[in-house]
Design an enzyme around this catalytic site. Structure first.
Site, mmCIF file in Angstrom:
data_model
loop_
_atom_site.group_PDB
_atom_site.id
_atom_site.type_symbol
_atom_site.label_atom_id
_atom_site.label_comp_id
_atom_site.label_asym_id
_atom_site.label_seq_id
_atom_site.Cartn_x
_atom_site.Cartn_y
_atom_site.Cartn_z
ATOM 1 N N GLU A 10 13.056 1.978 0.577
ATOM 2 C CA GLU A 10 12.089 2.370 -0.574
ATOM 3 C C GLU A 10 12.338 4.076 -0.783
ATOM 4 O O GLU A 10 12.565 4.760 0.111
ATOM 5 C CB GLU A 10 10.806 2.281 -0.128
ATOM 6 N N ARG B 4 -3.656 -7.238 -3.942
ATOM 7 C CA ARG B 4 -3.864 -8.570 -4.590
ATOM 8 C C ARG B 4 -4.389 -9.648 -3.964
ATOM 9 O O ARG B 4 -5.106 -10.449 -4.171
ATOM 10 C CB ARG B 4 -2.534 -9.215 -5.112
ATOM 11 N N CYS C 80 2.111 -2.071 2.817
ATOM 12 C CA CYS C 80 3.410 -1.434 2.775
ATOM 13 C C CYS C 80 3.523 -0.202 2.135
ATOM 14 O O CYS C 80 3.943 0.948 2.831
ATOM 15 C CB CYS C 80 4.512 -2.390 2.410
ATOM 16 N N HIS D 94 11.857 -2.304 3.309
ATOM 17 C CA HIS D 94 11.443 -3.830 2.942
ATOM 18 C C HIS D 94 12.625 -4.817 3.459
ATOM 19 O O HIS D 94 13.817 -4.632 2.969
ATOM 20 C CB HIS D 94 11.013 -4.040 1.603
#
Length: 216
Positions: free
Chosen positions: A80, A90, A143, A167
């Protein structure tokens, strides 16, 4: 001797395992030569995950912090580039929290960039035979919460630490019907050892000048 703290998450959303923690444990059990590696499991909970990360940094006094998380559906290991100051969940976290459009740190900067050499990290993973890419979004779940939180901890409490987020894909046991890409945690751990050696020998300001951008 470079001291490394590597973290993974507890399982979430009803899963029995989290490959990020599996990979972190494997790296700590067999660290690269010249590095001492301590693994810590973070709760998949907004707020508590950053508190746990802070406690682990204080306990281990690392030079480098590498946080791992699961990104089901991604083809390989993704390093990242940036964490953004927003929580927009979500699904609920493991404590039932589901923030919508809330800041990770009220009043904090819009984003924090990784202080690891992200492109050198990707190159090291690929050289180790592990599919990898730079990612420009860590999502908006826990995350990203930790990606941004780590950046804030480095900026405000631990300026001597270098850190970033990676990730990892689903493990094979999580996808038994072949409908999504997977990687064995042992393969991920093999690549992460190469990544950590690259970090130890490459200051962020001396990162590779190669194209790893995205068109979408």
């Amino acid at each position: 001797m470079t001291r490394v703290l590597i973290t993974g998450f507890a399982p979430f959303d009803g899963a029995k395992i989290n490959p990020s923690w599996q990979a972190a444990s494997l790296v700590a059990a067999e660290p690269p030569t010249g590095l001492t590696v301590t693994a810590a499991e973070l709760p998949c909970v907004f707020g508590k995950s950053i508190d746990s990360l802070r406690e682990s940094i204080r306990a281990t006094s690392p030079d480098v912090v590498l946080c791992l998380g699961q990104a089901g559906g991604r083809l390989g290991v993704t390093v990242e580039r940036v964490g953004i100051n927003v929580d927009d969940a979500r699904i609920p976290d493991n404590a039932g929290n589901q923030p919508i459009d809330e800041p990770v740190v009220p009043g904090g900067p819009s984003a924090y960039f990784s202080t690891l050499p992200v492109k050198a990290c990707v190159a090291a993973l690929r050289a180790a035979g592990v599919p990898a890419a730079v990612s420009n979004t860590a999502g908006t779940f826990v995350c990203n919460h930790v990606t941004y939180g780590l950046g804030h901890l480095i900026a405000t409490e631990f300026p001597h630490v270098r850190g970033g987020f990676v990730h990892v894909p689903w493990a094979p046991e999580q996808v038994t019907d072949g409908t999504a890409p997977t990687l064995e945690p042992a393969t991920v751990a093999h690549g992460l050892r190469a990544l950590l050696l690259a970090v130890a020998h490459t200051p962020a300001e001396h990162d590779l000048r190669v194209t790893e951008g995205a068109t979408h």
